[in-house]
Design a protein around this motif. Structure first.
Motif, PDB file in Angstrom:
ATOM      1  N   LYS A  56       0.730  -1.140  -0.063  1.00 13.39           N
ATOM      2  CA  LYS A  56      -0.056  -0.023   0.096  1.00 13.39           C
ATOM      3  C   LYS A  56       1.080   1.255  -0.083  1.00 13.39           C
ATOM      4  O   LYS A  56       1.872   1.177   0.719  1.00 13.39           O
ATOM      5  N   HIS A  57       0.422   2.329  -0.618  1.00 12.36           N
ATOM      6  CA  HIS A  57       1.293   3.418  -0.764  1.00 12.36           C
ATOM      7  C   HIS A  57       1.635   4.133   0.560  1.00 12.36           C
ATOM      8  O   HIS A  57       2.736   4.731   0.647  1.00 12.36           O
ATOM      9  N   THR A  58       0.592   3.961   1.301  1.00  6.19           N
ATOM     10  CA  THR A  58       0.937   4.584   2.614  1.00  6.19           C
ATOM     11  C   THR A  58       2.021   3.939   3.535  1.00  6.19           C
ATOM     12  O   THR A  58       2.516   4.628   4.262  1.00  6.19           O
ATOM     13  N   HIS A  59       2.348   2.698   2.897  1.00  8.65           N
ATOM     14  CA  HIS A  59       3.242   1.914   3.649  1.00  8.65           C
ATOM     15  C   HIS A  59       5.076   2.062   2.970  1.00  8.65           C
ATOM     16  O   HIS A  59       5.748   1.441   3.317  1.00  8.65           O
ATOM     17  N   LEU A  60       4.752   2.686   1.894  1.00  9.94           N
ATOM     18  CA  LEU A  60       6.168   3.004   0.858  1.00  9.94           C
ATOM     19  C   LEU A  60       7.323   3.217   1.822  1.00  9.94           C
ATOM     20  O   LEU A  60       8.421   2.443   1.666  1.00  9.94           O
ATOM     21  N   ASP A  61       7.320   4.350   2.449  1.00 10.77           N
ATOM     22  CA  ASP A  61       8.521   4.793   3.042  1.00 10.77           C
ATOM     23  C   ASP A  61       8.821   3.671   4.243  1.00 10.77           C
ATOM     24  O   ASP A  61      10.344   3.370   4.424  1.00 10.77           O
ATOM     25  N   ALA A  62       8.040   3.284   4.882  1.00 11.60           N
ATOM     26  CA  ALA A  62       8.490   2.293   6.028  1.00 11.60           C
ATOM     27  C   ALA A  62       8.809   1.157   5.559  1.00 11.60           C
ATOM     28  O   ALA A  62       9.643   0.213   6.017  1.00 11.60           O
ATOM     29  N   ASP A 121      12.564  -0.319   6.432  1.00 12.85           N
ATOM     30  CA  ASP A 121      12.786  -1.540   7.659  1.00 12.85           C
ATOM     31  C   ASP A 121      13.932  -2.257   7.648  1.00 12.85           C
ATOM     32  O   ASP A 121      14.358  -2.802   6.491  1.00 12.85           O
ATOM     33  N   PRO A 122      14.552  -2.250   8.702  1.00 11.03           N
ATOM     34  CA  PRO A 122      15.968  -3.110   8.777  1.00 11.03           C
ATOM     35  C   PRO A 122      15.778  -4.443   8.515  1.00 11.03           C
ATOM     36  O   PRO A 122      16.675  -5.349   8.265  1.00 11.03           O
ATOM     37  N   ASP A 123      14.340  -4.943   8.751  1.00  9.33           N
ATOM     38  CA  ASP A 123      14.154  -6.558   8.576  1.00  9.33           C
ATOM     39  C   ASP A 123      13.193  -6.752   7.354  1.00  9.33           C
ATOM     40  O   ASP A 123      11.945  -6.625   7.506  1.00  9.33           O
ATOM     41  N   ILE A 149       2.385  -3.258  12.648  1.00  9.90           N
ATOM     42  CA  ILE A 149       1.310  -4.200  12.815  1.00  9.90           C
ATOM     43  C   ILE A 149       1.226  -5.303  11.774  1.00  9.90           C
ATOM     44  O   ILE A 149       1.312  -6.304  11.911  1.00  9.90           O
ATOM     45  N   LEU A 150       1.382  -4.624  10.570  1.00 11.04           N
ATOM     46  CA  LEU A 150       1.493  -5.659   9.282  1.00 11.04           C
ATOM     47  C   LEU A 150       2.564  -6.319   9.149  1.00 11.04           C
ATOM     48  O   LEU A 150       2.769  -7.350   8.948  1.00 11.04           O
ATOM     49  N   ARG A 151       3.846  -5.650   9.591  1.00 12.32           N
ATOM     50  CA  ARG A 151       4.996  -6.431   9.720  1.00 12.32           C
ATOM     51  C   ARG A 151       5.153  -7.509  10.572  1.00 12.32           C
ATOM     52  O   ARG A 151       5.594  -8.416  10.393  1.00 12.32           O
ATOM     53  N   ALA A 152       4.530  -7.380  11.657  1.00 13.60           N
ATOM     54  CA  ALA A 152       4.453  -8.528  12.699  1.00 13.60           C
ATOM     55  C   ALA A 152       3.710  -9.435  12.423  1.00 13.60           C
ATOM     56  O   ALA A 152       3.838 -10.840  12.574  1.00 13.60           O
TER      57      ALA A 152
END
Lengths: 261, 316, 102
Positions: B39-45, B49-51, B287-290
């Motif tokens: 999702k575009h809102t997550h692009l930077d994250a 993300d180091p993992d 949360i999505l990453r988890a």
């Protein structure tokens, strides 16, 4: 919406008709498992289709929804979805008919400016997805001999959209998309709105007096001299230097041709 | 990953022509890790993300515009991540021929972004010109089987490679169905050489809605052809009899019961690229990453037990 | 008919306008030119592509039930009260909140 009954095991035409009309019976072949009812079950599909399309319109027209409030917007969008379901799987193309629908929508009559705000929002999304093309380089115009400039004609950039409104479409759009609090807006002030995308960012521009006529003429394919005339006719305040500056600043055009080339 | 490399279980269900695909597996292999829907809102994250997640998946139709920010964003994530291209609107399950325009747009995306995985749905959404923006169900009969197979043949011909077909979540059944879903899907694989995208949440949703055992569905399912797995959250409503009716809503964490099913699948089949879908009420990135990390732990355990004693896991 | 009749906008006037625009445009890049170069233009929505990006296709159902209902009840919940029409209750038209240079 009426198709001849088809022979296929999936009666897609009947299924579609029932999806878009909540009063209709569910398709005869649709049932619940092991003798269960399927009223609520079929309604899941009705709901998914209707709600997702209303949500799509809400995503395309956020300023319109802020003006009407969510209740009226969703009621209006629900009627629109049923009367004008999408004819392309690309949802970012949906809603081109929505402004005209709003214009004739009984419950939005006290907001006569609403359709033009919707036109600006629809143009915004078109510009957002338009091809990545460099706008006209001002130097291309500098290379044209002065005697040929009057006859120069311009091809609009694919992102370009012009909305000429008898209402304050720019101020209303700007306030409802960009501002947390909205002061009183005089909606009776006519405004022309130019939507462009000179880089990655969509730009919505409220045009000075006379520039709407100037850009409309150029977009229609008229030559520069005629467009300047149209601008001057539309407003005594029309300034050709400012107008040509605006052509470059907004990136509204892609290329230029003269009768000689 | 080639579907044949997943052939560790359910060998009895293996259809005669399995393994003879018309399209060589794509060379850009995707690791058997967890990915997320992009999702575009997550692009930077995502980029920071180091993992990093194992891969990202996008809905093909959202990138069928001519240009602009969507392509810029996809180009950027594609630099760093393997891509899964997931079609939502091909309407493979309908009776009418696929739209050649839509096929051409889809092929252009495959050529441009070189996805490691390409998938579509066993469902329909377009009739005549009208697009209904939902994955609608179809009866399972010889006739609809012929339609679906010819549509998959056409799609694979156009894109020049194998596609994965996703099992649907459904809310109704058809009185004129003559085949069950797993037999229907197995026959599609046999005839077209397509692979499968197993949506474990869809299995659980349909099983609950129709009162069958998700385990028996998975036992009948041609697991050896699965190239990707989907996980997602669902919502609970009620049917006409007041019993639970699950909605495949993708707006919540994956349910515990779906995690349990997923663990069973992965223990049986070995690691398979797994996507966590979250499409509405989007959470913040951590949360999505988890959720993806939870899938990775299950994949890791399976990889570990495979290395420790592959022969015990096969049970052949 | 695209051929211009001779007007106030002669080739020299137009060429002068082009030259003026180019000398102004050189100072700024194409993207921020709209804001910086043409001072009379009001500009909204540059650089906000994260919001209002429009709809996307999805492959999920919805848990929000909203497929019925044509019960028309007017709810005063939108911002439309700020949009003044002549003859509406507030009478005189107040100046714009928005700072639009002229």
């Amino acid at each position: 919406m009426q198709s001849a009954p088809e022979k296929s095991d999936l009666n897609a035409a009947g299924f579609r008709a029932a999806i878009l009309d909540p009063v209709r019976e569910k398709p005869a072949t649709v049932e619940g498992p092991r003798g269960k009812q399927a009223v609520k079950r079929f309604n899941v599909y009705r709901n998914n289709v209707t709600v997702s399309l209303i949500n799509a319109l809400a995503d395309i027209f956020p300023a319109v929804m802020r003006i009407t409030g969510e209740t009226l917007f969703r009621d209006m969008a629900r009627e629109f979805v049923r009367a004008h379901p999408p004819v392309s799987p690309l949802l970012f193309l949906y809603g081109h008919d929505f402004p005209a629908f709003i214009e004739h929508f009984e419950h939005a009559r006290r907001m006569p400016y609403l359709a033009d705000v919707a036109r600006v929002e629809r143009a915004w999304l078109t510009a957002y997805h338009a091809a990545d093309l460099e706008p006209l380089d001002p130097q291309a115009l500098a290379k044209i001999a002065p005697e040929d400039l009057e006859g120069a004609m311009f091809k609009p950039h694919p992102a370009t959209g012009l909305i000429r409104s008898p209402y304050a479409a720019f101020d209303i759009f700007d306030a409802n998309r960009n501002r947390e609090t909205i002061g009183r807006i005089d909606v009776t002030r006519p405004q022309d709105v130019l939507v462009t995308r000179p880089g990655m960012d969509v730009t919505v521009t409220g045009l000075p007096q006379g520039h709407g006529a100037f850009f409309a003429s150029l977009i229609a394919g008229d030559c520069l001299g005629d467009a300047a005339e149209a601008g001057a006719r539309a407003s005594s305040a029309f300034d050709i230097n400012e107008a040509i500056g605006g052509m470059f600043a907004t990136g509204a055009f892609l290329s230029v041709t003269t009768e000689q080339t | 990953m080639t579907p044949t490399s997943l052939n560790h279980g359910a060998s009895a269900a293996r259809p005669p022509a399995a393994g003879t695909f018309r399209f060589a597996a794509h060379t850009a292999r995707i690791p058997a890790l967890a990915g997320v829907g992009f999702k575009h809102t997550h692009l930077d994250a995502i980029l920071a993300d180091p993992d990093p997640v194992g891969f990202v998946e996008v809905h093909a139709e959202n990138y069928m515009g001519d240009g602009g920010f969507p392509h810029r964003a996809l180009e950027r994530v594609r630099q760093d991540f393997p891509l899964s291209l997931h079609g939502v609107c091909m309407s493979i399950g309908g009776p009418q021929p696929l739209s050649e325009d839509h096929l051409a747009r889809f092929k252009a995306l495959v050529d441009r972004y070189e996805p490691a995985l390409v998938s579509e749905h066993l469902a329909w959404s377009t009739h005549d010109e009208v697009f209904m923006n939902d994955l609608l169900p179809l009866p399972y009969t010889e006739e609809t089987l012929n339609h679906v197979c010819s549509h998959i043949d056409r799609m694979q011909d156009v894109i020049g490679r194998q596609m994965l077909l996703e099992n649907p979540s459904t809310y109704v059944v058809f009185e004129n169905s003559t085949l069950n879903e797993t037999d229907f899907i197995r026959e599609i694989v046999r005839r077209t050489g397509c692979g499968l995208l197993l949506d474990v949440n869809n299995v659980f949703v349909s099983a609950t809605n129709h009162g069958f055992s998700p385990m028996s569905y998975l036992m009948d399912y041609p697991m050896e052809h699965v190239g990707e797995i989907h996980l997602a959250g669902h919502a609970v409503q009620e049917d006409d009899e007041g019993e639970p009716l699950l909605i495949d809503s993708h707006d919540a964490p994956v349910a515990d019961s779906v995690w349990d099913l997923y663990s069973i699948v992965i223990r049986q089949s070995g690691p398979i690229p797994t996507l966590v879908e979250w499409d509405s009420d989007l959470p913040d990135w951590p949360i999505l990453r988890a959720e993806a990390a939870a899938a990775d732990r299950i994949l890791d355990e399976a990889a570990h037990s495979f290395l420790m004693g592959k022969s015990h896991a096969v049970g052949a | 008919m695209t051929k211009a009749t001779k007007t106030a906008f002669s080739g020299a006037v137009l060429a002068g306008a082009v030259a003026a625009a180019i000398s102004g445009a050189q100072l700024v890049t194409a993207t921020d030119a709209a804001a910086a170069n043409v001072k009379c233009y009001g500009v909204a929505m540059a650089g906000q592509n994260d919001c209002a990006a429009g709809p996307g296709t999805t492959c999920q159902g919805t848990s929000t039930v909203d497929y019925q209902g044509n019960a028309w009840k007017y709810v005063e919940e939108g911002s439309c009260a700020s949009m003044e029409l002549p003859g509406e209750r507030m009478g005189s038209l107040e100046p714009l909140e928005r700072d639009m240079p002229s």
